[in-house]
Every structure is written in structure tokens, then in C-alpha cells.
Design a protein around this motif. Structure first.
Motif, PDB file in Angstrom:
ATOM      1  N   ILE A   1      -4.352  -4.868 -10.805  1.00 23.39           N
ATOM      2  CA  ILE A   1      -5.019  -3.632 -11.221  1.00 23.39           C
ATOM      3  C   ILE A   1      -5.699  -3.046 -10.006  1.00 23.39           C
ATOM      4  O   ILE A   1      -6.371  -3.753  -9.243  1.00 23.39           O
ATOM      5  CB  ILE A   1      -6.070  -3.888 -12.315  1.00 23.39           C
ATOM      6  N   GLY A   2      -5.539  -1.743  -9.817  1.00 24.67           N
ATOM      7  CA  GLY A   2      -6.306  -1.041  -8.805  1.00 24.67           C
ATOM      8  C   GLY A   2      -7.593  -0.547  -9.425  1.00 24.67           C
ATOM      9  O   GLY A   2      -8.325  -1.295 -10.065  1.00 24.67           O
ATOM     10  N   VAL A   3      -7.918   0.705  -9.237  1.00 26.79           N
ATOM     11  CA  VAL A   3      -8.985   1.345  -9.997  1.00 26.79           C
ATOM     12  C   VAL A   3      -8.298   2.043 -11.166  1.00 26.79           C
ATOM     13  O   VAL A   3      -7.768   3.141 -11.037  1.00 26.79           O
ATOM     14  CB  VAL A   3      -9.789   2.339  -9.135  1.00 26.79           C
ATOM     15  N   CYS A   4      -8.203   1.328 -12.265  1.00 30.08           N
ATOM     16  CA  CYS A   4      -7.541   1.737 -13.513  1.00 30.08           C
ATOM     17  C   CYS A   4      -6.023   1.578 -13.472  1.00 30.08           C
ATOM     18  O   CYS A   4      -5.433   1.028 -14.405  1.00 30.08           O
ATOM     19  CB  CYS A   4      -7.906   3.163 -13.892  1.00 30.08           C
ATOM     20  N   TRP A   5      -5.349   2.059 -12.430  1.00 31.31           N
ATOM     21  CA  TRP A   5      -3.892   1.990 -12.404  1.00 31.31           C
ATOM     22  C   TRP A   5      -3.411   0.542 -12.425  1.00 31.31           C
ATOM     23  O   TRP A   5      -3.956  -0.322 -11.729  1.00 31.31           O
ATOM     24  CB  TRP A   5      -3.336   2.653 -11.142  1.00 31.31           C
ATOM     25  N   PHE A   6      -2.358   0.292 -13.199  1.00 31.62           N
ATOM     26  CA  PHE A   6      -1.665  -0.987 -13.143  1.00 31.62           C
ATOM     27  C   PHE A   6      -0.609  -0.909 -12.038  1.00 31.62           C
ATOM     28  O   PHE A   6       0.192   0.031 -12.002  1.00 31.62           O
ATOM     29  CB  PHE A   6      -1.022  -1.312 -14.493  1.00 31.62           C
TER      30      PHE A   6
ATOM     31  N   GLY B   1      11.800  -4.559  -6.309  1.00 30.99           N
ATOM     32  CA  GLY B   1      11.451  -4.367  -4.913  1.00 30.99           C
ATOM     33  C   GLY B   1      10.707  -3.094  -4.584  1.00 30.99           C
ATOM     34  O   GLY B   1      10.400  -2.842  -3.419  1.00 30.99           O
ATOM     35  N   VAL B   2      10.390  -2.294  -5.601  1.00 30.01           N
ATOM     36  CA  VAL B   2       9.715  -1.009  -5.380  1.00 30.01           C
ATOM     37  C   VAL B   2       8.329  -1.054  -6.017  1.00 30.01           C
ATOM     38  O   VAL B   2       8.172  -1.491  -7.163  1.00 30.01           O
ATOM     39  CB  VAL B   2      10.538   0.153  -5.978  1.00 30.01           C
ATOM     40  N   GLN B   3       7.307  -0.592  -5.285  1.00 30.19           N
ATOM     41  CA  GLN B   3       5.944  -0.576  -5.803  1.00 30.19           C
ATOM     42  C   GLN B   3       5.719   0.638  -6.705  1.00 30.19           C
ATOM     43  O   GLN B   3       6.077   1.763  -6.338  1.00 30.19           O
ATOM     44  CB  GLN B   3       4.939  -0.547  -4.650  1.00 30.19           C
ATOM     45  N   THR B   4       5.131   0.390  -7.867  1.00 29.74           N
ATOM     46  CA  THR B   4       4.841   1.462  -8.827  1.00 29.74           C
ATOM     47  C   THR B   4       3.380   1.400  -9.255  1.00 29.74           C
ATOM     48  O   THR B   4       2.723   0.361  -9.133  1.00 29.74           O
ATOM     49  CB  THR B   4       5.731   1.362 -10.069  1.00 29.74           C
ATOM     50  N   ILE B   5       2.884   2.512  -9.772  1.00 27.94           N
ATOM     51  CA  ILE B   5       1.601   2.544 -10.470  1.00 27.94           C
ATOM     52  C   ILE B   5       1.842   3.187 -11.825  1.00 27.94           C
ATOM     53  O   ILE B   5       2.724   4.044 -11.970  1.00 27.94           O
ATOM     54  CB  ILE B   5       0.514   3.304  -9.682  1.00 27.94           C
TER      55      ILE B   5
ATOM     56  N   GLU C   1      -6.644   7.295  -2.657  1.00 27.24           N
ATOM     57  CA  GLU C   1      -5.816   6.126  -2.349  1.00 27.24           C
ATOM     58  C   GLU C   1      -6.461   4.830  -2.824  1.00 27.24           C
ATOM     59  O   GLU C   1      -5.770   3.855  -3.132  1.00 27.24           O
ATOM     60  CB  GLU C   1      -5.546   6.050  -0.840  1.00 27.24           C
ATOM     61  N   GLU C   2      -7.797   4.811  -2.896  1.00 29.46           N
ATOM     62  CA  GLU C   2      -8.513   3.621  -3.367  1.00 29.46           C
ATOM     63  C   GLU C   2      -8.042   3.184  -4.746  1.00 29.46           C
ATOM     64  O   GLU C   2      -8.045   1.997  -5.069  1.00 29.46           O
ATOM     65  CB  GLU C   2     -10.019   3.918  -3.407  1.00 29.46           C
ATOM     66  N   MET C   3      -7.610   4.130  -5.571  1.00 29.93           N
ATOM     67  CA  MET C   3      -7.186   3.796  -6.924  1.00 29.93           C
ATOM     68  C   MET C   3      -5.911   2.954  -6.934  1.00 29.93           C
ATOM     69  O   MET C   3      -5.644   2.241  -7.904  1.00 29.93           O
ATOM     70  CB  MET C   3      -6.978   5.066  -7.751  1.00 29.93           C
ATOM     71  N   ARG C   4      -5.121   3.016  -5.861  1.00 29.27           N
ATOM     72  CA  ARG C   4      -3.849   2.289  -5.805  1.00 29.27           C
ATOM     73  C   ARG C   4      -3.974   0.918  -5.150  1.00 29.27           C
ATOM     74  O   ARG C   4      -3.005   0.173  -5.111  1.00 29.27           O
ATOM     75  CB  ARG C   4      -2.824   3.092  -5.020  1.00 29.27           C
ATOM     76  N   ARG C   5      -5.151   0.601  -4.603  1.00 26.90           N
ATOM     77  CA  ARG C   5      -5.318  -0.675  -3.916  1.00 26.90           C
ATOM     78  C   ARG C   5      -5.645  -1.761  -4.937  1.00 26.90           C
ATOM     79  O   ARG C   5      -6.515  -1.576  -5.795  1.00 26.90           O
ATOM     80  CB  ARG C   5      -6.427  -0.581  -2.876  1.00 26.90           C
ATOM     81  N   PRO C   6      -4.997  -2.928  -4.852  1.00 28.46           N
ATOM     82  CA  PRO C   6      -5.257  -3.990  -5.838  1.00 28.46           C
ATOM     83  C   PRO C   6      -6.696  -4.488  -5.755  1.00 28.46           C
ATOM     84  O   PRO C   6      -7.224  -4.724  -4.665  1.00 28.46           O
ATOM     85  CB  PRO C   6      -4.259  -5.090  -5.456  1.00 28.46           C
ATOM     86  N   THR C   7      -7.331  -4.609  -6.909  1.00 24.65           N
ATOM     87  CA  THR C   7      -8.698  -5.129  -6.991  1.00 24.65           C
ATOM     88  C   THR C   7      -8.773  -6.413  -7.794  1.00 24.65           C
ATOM     89  O   THR C   7      -9.741  -7.157  -7.682  1.00 24.65           O
ATOM     90  CB  THR C   7      -9.627  -4.095  -7.652  1.00 24.65           C
TER      91      THR C   7
END
Length: 431
Positions: free
Chosen positions: A256-261, A267-271, A238-244
Motif C-alpha cells: 500500500i502506498g498512500v491509499c493506492w494499492f 512484470g508491470v507495476q500498477t496502482i 508521487e508520494e502516494m505511489r511509494r510503498p508504505t
């Protein structure tokens, strides 16, 4: 999403071959059209291998996260703890996390081949001593291929394996991704796509081995969809989806999370993550809250990018009712245009923004000296792109292969425009 739409869209963008995978309502669906190569045509299907380009970065980052979970790497540890041989231009220290969210301050990358041997990444790290720095570590995102290649070297040093062996051990074998490969011998014994540029086969098929961590995987859409489903599951990542880090003026995402944009669409969250190689293009988008994923791959440049965008948008709308639209540019303003018109550059490319008197045009060219010294043939430069300004010093490309691409201008303390960002890469103003 259906085969008729795919056939119509490949014709519209003159794409020789494409494949699409959609995961929705607990089911996988695949669509394909066209051929692997205009010179040696075979039908494309869901098992045809395509180069994924920078979508590979999601595999590299996930492997790092597996090492984090095992206590062998810490995201906020200095890179030099794991790569003691690293020397950067200013004695720079950056963290593992800063490599994976593009805030290390490293420029895009080097254009030097370090061969195909098992020492390719080690030798690539030596080349990084000459790499330009575009900002302080942690200051802001600037997309860096070199940063992910360096992350690949972390994986080598921590595991004692080559990067490719480690990815196989940590990810490909446990997840059953049997149609995902780095090795050319593995690829050439299966059905695979070749890239094209404006109707001609693009050569080389892929570039040097040291770029594998940032862009070297070849995979089928069936395997990429399986990869997406892994990231939809309960995997401890889940850490990869958290904004950094926040992104500004970018169609890549809002953060950017951990690599994922990370991006909010209607209105919908995507990675997600996209990728390009020599005449091959990939786009992967995941909607965790809807248990949905779509992957699209195409083998024609420069229109593979808008092709994939059209496919992804169609899948979002037809499956989820989610509509993705480009922003409308402001009317032409001569004063605003004169502020941004001029030359910009980074280590690999030069950019010119021209003012026609009724609009702005952006042109990006690979540096001539890099073309001359390159050991392989580089992709052709693109024709100039019309562009329009947006509020808050942002802009959008309004037509051409990269229509919808967004970026922004940077100003100094006096308010003068001193830089421009394009696709997450920083260009400084040339006066």
C-alpha cells in the motif's frame, strides 16, 4: 476491448448495466451496455453516474495530500493534532499516514448512522470510542472504513468546510470533474445507476453520510478516467505511489502506498483501488509506466466484482499484452485443512471455514445483532465460497462471486492458527 466483449460479459455475469473507460495511446475510449435499473430502465452511457464505493478513498487521500503540500497537514503527525475530539478505546495514538495505509489498528468500522446533517462526521468520530482495535498502530495493514472516515474529519477540521465542500474545492472544481457528486439531489437530477442484488433492486441506494470519505462518491466513468489521468500526470503526488506497508496474500496488491494499492502484474507495476456499495461495484487500475488506465463499473451483486475483474484483465491484455492470472491452489491436504477449519470473527462479520473432507469452504455473514440493529437494510449474505490453500499460509477462493480473492492465516508463537485476513480485513479465531 470492444462493445461485443462487454455485451457478452454482462450477459455472462447477469449484470443489468455497465460502463468502461480506457485511456491508452493518448486516447480515451468508452464502452457501455445495459440499463441503469431493472425497474426503471434507461440506457447506460459514459456519463451515467455509478456509486464508486471505496474508490472514493483515493479522492480523500489525494485531498489530504493537497493539504500536506500546502503545509496544513503532516503525514506523520498524530491524528489528534487535527481531530482533538478523538477518543479511541485504549487511548490509542495513530498518525495520518497510518489512516491512509490502513495500519492504524482500527477495525473495519461501525454500523451506526449518524444522520445526514453537517455534523455527521463529528458524531461518527464520537462513535469510534467503541470501535474494536485489531492491532498496534503501525503493526500491519487491516482495511478500515472508519480510518478513512476519520481522515475525512481531518479535512473538515483543517479546512473549516464540510468534507464534501472541501473535496469540491480542493479537487472536483480545479480538475473539472463536473459529473462527480456526493449529494443525492445532485445525483437524482442526472442519469444514475441503482444497485441490484441477484436481479432485485438493492435498497437503500447508499448508506449514511458519515461513510462518504470512505465510499460516498457517485461519478461517471468519463469523470473517473479524467481522475485517473490526473494521477498519471505531473501533479506532485508521487508520494502516494511509494510503498508504505507490505501486503501479504492479497489480490488487492503487494503493498500500500498512500491509499493506492501497488501491484506487479506480469512484470508491470500498477496502482489501483476497487469499491463496492449496495449492489454497485467499481474497479480502477492505472499503469503509470505505460500511461494507461482502465475503469469498470457495474450494477449487480454479487457478480459485479468478477465482472469488473474480467473487464480489467481484458483491457490489460488487449491494450498492453499484460496477462493477470489467479494462483493455482495446492492439492487438498486433510492435516492442513484441519488446522484452519473453524470459526473467526470481527466487529461486523463472522466467518466459518468448513472442511468437507475433500476441500475447504469459506462463509462470511454479517453479525445477526448488527442486522437487527441496522437502521437501513443491509446487503444479503453471500453463499459459501470454495477455497484452496496456497504456500506460506495463504489461500485463494476458487469459485463464486469472489473467485481469485486471496488472503492469509496468522499464527501465534506456538504455531497455532489464530486469525485470518480476507480482503484486507482481519478476523480473529473464535474458540
Amino acid at each position: 476491448m470492444d462493445n461485443d466483449f462487454l455485451a457478452t460479459t454482462t450477459a455472462r455475469f447477469a449484470v443489468p448495466g455497465a460502463a468502461v473507460g480506457v485511456f491508452h495511446d493518448g486516447e480515451e475510449r468508452f464502452f457501455s451496455h445495459g440499463v441503469t435499473s431493472l425497474e426503471n430502465p434507461l440506457p447506460v452511457d459514459e456519463d451515467t453516474l455509478f456509486l464508486l464505493g471505496s474508490v472514493t478513498k483515493t479522492y480523500t487521500a489525494t485531498a489530504i495530500m493537497r493539504l500536506v503540500v500546502d503545509g496544513r497537514v503532516a503525514l506523520d503527525s498524530p491524528v489528534r493534532e487535527h481531530v482533538p475530539e478523538l477518543r479511541l478505546a485504549d487511548g490509542r495514538e495513530c498518525t495520518v499516514r497510518q489512516l491512509l495505509n490502513h495500519t492504524s489498528g482500527l477495525d473495519w468500522g461501525t454500523m451506526v448512522s449518524t444522520g445526514e446533517g453537517d455534523d455527521a462526521l463529528r458524531r461518527h468520530v464520537e462513535e469510534l470510542a467503541t470501535l474494536k482495535l485489531v492491532g498496534e498502530a503501525g503493526e500491519r495493514p487491516s482495511y478500515s472504513q472508519a480510518g478513512f472516515n476519520l481522515a475525512g474529519r481531518i479535512i473538515e477540521n483543517v479546512t473549516g468546510q464540510t468534507y464534501e465542500q472541501a473535496i469540491t474545492t480542493l479537487l472536483l472544481e480545479p480538475l473539472g470533474l463536473r459529473n462527480t457528486h456526493f449529494d443525492r439531489d445532485a445525483v437524482m437530477t442526472r442519469r444514475f445507476a441503482v444497485g441490484h442484488e441477484k436481479g432485485e433492486v438493492a435498497r437503500p441506494w447508499r448508506h449514511w453520510r458519515a461513510n462518504n470519505p470512505g465510499g460516498g462518491i457517485a461519478a461517471s466513468v468519463a469523470d473517473v478516467l479524467r481522475w485517473a489521468r490526473f494521477h498519471l500526470g505531473d501533479n506532485g503526488l508521487e508520494e502516494m505511489r511509494r510503498p508504505t506497508a507490505v501486503l501479504r496474500g492479497s489480490n488487492l496488491g503487494d503493498a500500500i502506498g498512500v491509499c493506492w494499492f501497488l501491484r506487479e502484474i506480469d512484470g508491470v507495476q500498477t496502482i489501483g483501488h476497487g469499491g463496492s456499495s449496495n449492489g454497485q461495484f467499481a474497479e480502477l487500475l492505472i499503469v503509470p509506466s505505460r500511461n494507461f488506465a482502465v475503469v469498470s463499473v457495474a450494477n449487480q451483486g454479487p457478480d459485479g466484482i468478477p465482472f469488473n475483474q474480467a473487464v480489467v484483465r481484458r483491457a490489460l491484455e488487449s491494450c498492453l499484452g499484460v496477462v493477470d492470472r489467479d494462483p493455482e491452489p495446492l492439492p487438498y491436504n486433510a492435516s492442513a485443512a484441519s488446522e484452519v477449519a473453524g470459526g473467526y470473527a470481527n466487529d461486523a462479520m463472522v466467518m466459518t471455514i468448513g472442511d468437507t473432507g475433500s476441500g475447504l469452504v469459506l462463509e462470511v455473514l454479517i453479525r445477526p445483532e448488527i442486522r437487527e440493529s441496522a437502521e437501513v437494510e443491509l446487503p444479503a449474505d453471500h453463499a459459501p465460497f470454495p477455497m484452496g490453500l496456497l504456500p506460506r499460509d495463504e489461500y485463494v477462493l476458487t469459485s463464486g462471486a469472489f473467485s481469485g480473492q486471496r488472503g492469509f492465516f496468522s499464527r501465534d508463537a506456538s504455531g497455532a492458527v489464530v486469525g485470518v485476513d480476507l480482503a484486507g480485513r482481519t478476523f480473529g479465531r473464535v474458540r
